[in-house]
Design a protein around this motif. Structure first.
Motif, short mmCIF file in Angstrom:
data_model
loop_
_atom_site.label_atom_id
_atom_site.label_comp_id
_atom_site.label_asym_id
_atom_site.label_seq_id
_atom_site.Cartn_x
_atom_site.Cartn_y
_atom_site.Cartn_z
N THR A 150 -12.48 4.20 -9.94
CA THR A 150 -12.45 2.96 -9.14
C THR A 150 -13.39 1.88 -9.63
O THR A 150 -13.14 0.70 -9.39
CB THR A 150 -12.76 3.28 -7.67
OG1 THR A 150 -14.05 3.93 -7.58
CG2 THR A 150 -11.71 4.18 -7.07
N ILE A 167 -11.04 -1.33 -1.99
CA ILE A 167 -11.20 -0.26 -2.98
C ILE A 167 -12.47 0.53 -2.69
O ILE A 167 -12.47 1.77 -2.70
CB ILE A 167 -11.23 -0.84 -4.40
CG1 ILE A 167 -9.87 -1.43 -4.77
CG2 ILE A 167 -11.64 0.22 -5.42
CD1 ILE A 167 -9.87 -2.27 -6.04
N SER A 168 -13.56 -0.17 -2.41
CA SER A 168 -14.83 0.50 -2.12
C SER A 168 -14.74 1.34 -0.86
O SER A 168 -15.27 2.46 -0.80
CB SER A 168 -15.95 -0.53 -1.98
OG SER A 168 -16.17 -1.23 -3.19
N GLU A 169 -14.06 0.83 0.17
CA GLU A 169 -13.90 1.58 1.42
C GLU A 169 -13.11 2.86 1.19
O GLU A 169 -13.47 3.93 1.71
CB GLU A 169 -13.18 0.71 2.45
CG GLU A 169 -14.02 -0.46 2.97
CD GLU A 169 -13.18 -1.45 3.77
OE1 GLU A 169 -11.99 -1.15 4.04
OE2 GLU A 169 -13.72 -2.51 4.13
N LEU A 170 -12.04 2.78 0.44
CA LEU A 170 -11.22 3.96 0.17
C LEU A 170 -11.98 4.98 -0.67
O LEU A 170 -11.91 6.19 -0.41
CB LEU A 170 -9.93 3.54 -0.55
CG LEU A 170 -8.91 2.78 0.30
CD1 LEU A 170 -7.85 2.13 -0.60
CD2 LEU A 170 -8.26 3.71 1.31
N ALA A 171 -12.72 4.51 -1.68
CA ALA A 171 -13.50 5.43 -2.52
C ALA A 171 -14.59 6.12 -1.71
O ALA A 171 -14.86 7.31 -1.89
CB ALA A 171 -14.11 4.66 -3.70
N ASN A 231 -11.35 -5.89 -3.55
CA ASN A 231 -12.44 -5.06 -4.06
C ASN A 231 -13.16 -4.34 -2.92
O ASN A 231 -13.60 -3.19 -3.07
CB ASN A 231 -13.43 -5.92 -4.85
CG ASN A 231 -12.91 -6.27 -6.24
OD1 ASN A 231 -12.16 -5.50 -6.84
ND2 ASN A 231 -13.27 -7.44 -6.74
N GLU A 259 -5.10 6.00 -3.82
CA GLU A 259 -4.73 4.64 -3.43
C GLU A 259 -5.71 3.64 -4.02
O GLU A 259 -5.31 2.58 -4.53
CB GLU A 259 -4.70 4.52 -1.90
CG GLU A 259 -4.15 3.19 -1.44
CD GLU A 259 -4.07 3.06 0.07
OE1 GLU A 259 -3.61 1.99 0.53
OE2 GLU A 259 -4.45 4.01 0.79
N ALA A 260 -7.00 3.96 -3.96
CA ALA A 260 -8.01 3.07 -4.54
C ALA A 260 -7.79 2.89 -6.04
O ALA A 260 -7.92 1.78 -6.58
CB ALA A 260 -9.41 3.63 -4.27
N ARG A 313 0.83 -1.21 0.00
CA ARG A 313 0.00 0.00 0.00
C ARG A 313 0.86 1.25 0.00
O ARG A 313 0.53 2.24 -0.67
CB ARG A 313 -0.95 -0.01 1.19
CG ARG A 313 -2.07 -1.04 1.05
CD ARG A 313 -3.06 -0.97 2.20
NE ARG A 313 -3.81 0.28 2.21
CZ ARG A 313 -4.85 0.52 3.01
NH1 ARG A 313 -5.26 -0.42 3.84
NH2 ARG A 313 -5.47 1.68 2.97
N ARG A 354 -7.07 -0.66 -7.85
CA ARG A 354 -7.92 -1.12 -8.96
C ARG A 354 -7.08 -1.39 -10.20
O ARG A 354 -7.30 -2.38 -10.92
CB ARG A 354 -8.99 -0.07 -9.27
CG ARG A 354 -9.81 -0.34 -10.54
CD ARG A 354 -10.60 -1.63 -10.43
NE ARG A 354 -11.67 -1.51 -9.46
CZ ARG A 354 -12.20 -2.54 -8.81
NH1 ARG A 354 -11.74 -3.76 -9.01
NH2 ARG A 354 -13.18 -2.35 -7.93
#
Length: 345
Positions: free
Chosen positions: A341, A309-313, A306, A225-226, A183, A230
């Motif tokens: 994303t 990614i959703s949490e970061l977005a 995945n 980061e997301a 990360r 992705r």
């Protein structure tokens, strides 16, 4: 006209105007930059720069489009060198620059190795793109004071991206990295460079209000980061016809991604054995790549990645709620978060 098309037109016109300053025999390097730009690309960095500018109260202008174009040209340099380091075969559904230039060399009488020529010429193509990006950034038409306000962020962006790329090489060379390291590499190599830095540069070309830049940082850092995570997922599981890239390339290189780190941490001993045996194998076959994808998915790593990614977005879009940005720009930034994303290429 869409920002992406305006940036493309600006870049192609700028490169064409620079031909007189370069030896005619070296024009194939400019040809290759033009070809890579014309082949497509998401133009996300210019979009983030443009809407960062508008979020800071800046207006639509030729000046901001030129600044956006400079960032895209810098990205073109990075792609050319990245493909050399990864020995990638395709980019944007065409041969990568070092392969295209190797083919050019093979078509004329020669005594040297076309592949070595192609790699060397691609390095020069990337450097030329880097120099031209600087040239364009400092000739946007903004005042010297305004340009200077954004120039420090522009320079720091490039330094962090180079540092992140080096850490990426080191991790691949060692053959393993935990999730925290993966990360960190992603945030350095692409997270800031792809989202947070273009946003801040655009904003700084409009305002010296630290509140605007802070809000954009709160949005841009997690979203960047997301975006990178992705991108790494698509590098392994994406459709090559859509992404325009070889989906076995990252596995063959042994790129240490969040996806791979999660797979290692969740794997059974047998699954771990497959990962250790095949990831980073220089001669990785298509069948072996498919076997790795089966193992990664079976560990649950794809689903977990995945979810991250959703949490970061989600964290990124929630940071926009403080109301410090221009309303129209905020709406565009929310749409860009989804584009960055929830994508297939």
């Amino acid at each position: 006209m869409d920002v992406a098309q305006r940036v493309t037109d600006e870049l192609l016109g700028f490169i064409d105007n620079e031909r007189d300053g370069l030896e005619p025999e070296a024009h194939p390097l400019l040809d290759e930059l033009e070809a890579l730009i014309s082949a497509g690309g998401k133009r996300l960095r210019p979009r983030f720069c443009y809407w960062g500018h508008r979020a800071g109260g800046g207006s639509d202008s030729s000046e901001i489009v030129r600044a956006c174009a400079a960032l895209e040209l810098l990205h073109t340099f990075a792609l050319v060198h990245d493909d050399v380091m990864d020995r990638s075969s395709s980019r944007r559904r065409r041969a990568t620059t070092f392969r295209a230039l190797a083919e050019l060399a093979a078509d004329v009488p020669h005594r040297g190795d076309p592949e070595r020529f192609g790699i060397s010429a691609a390095i020069l193509t990337g450097i030329l793109g880097f120099v031209l990006a600087d040239r364009l950034f400092h000739r946007t038409g903004f005042t010297h004071e305004v340009t200077a306000r954004a120039a420090d962020r522009y320079d720091r962006m490039r330094m962090r991206a180079v540092g992140g790329q080096y850490l990426d090489l080191v991790a691949a060379h060692r053959g393993e990295a935990d999730e925290a390291t993966a990360r960190r590499i992603g945030a350095l190599k692409s997270g800031g460079y792809s989202v947070a830095d273009p946003l801040a540069i655009g904003a700084l070309l409009a305002t010296d209000d630290p509140g605007v830049v802070d809000t954009l940082e709160g949005y841009g850092q997690p979203l960047g980061e997301a975006f990178q995570i992705r991108d790494d997922v698509l590098g392994v599981f994406g459709d090559p016809e859509t992404t325009g890239k070889d989906r076995d390339g990252d596995l063959r290189e042994g790129k240490q991604t969040v996806l791979l780190a999660k797979a290692r941490s969740l794997a059974t001993p047998a699954q771990r054995g497959v990962l250790d045996e095949l990831v980073g194998l220089p001669g990785l076959t298509t069948e072996q790549g498919d076997r790795l994808r089966e193992v990664i998915e079976a560990t649950g790593a794809l689903d977990r990645t995945n979810e991250l990614i959703s949490e970061l977005a989600d964290r990124a879009t929630k940071s926009l709620a403080n109301g410090s940005l221009e309303a129209g720009a905020e709406l565009q930034l929310r749409e860009l978060a989804e584009r960055a994303t929830v994508r297939h290429a």
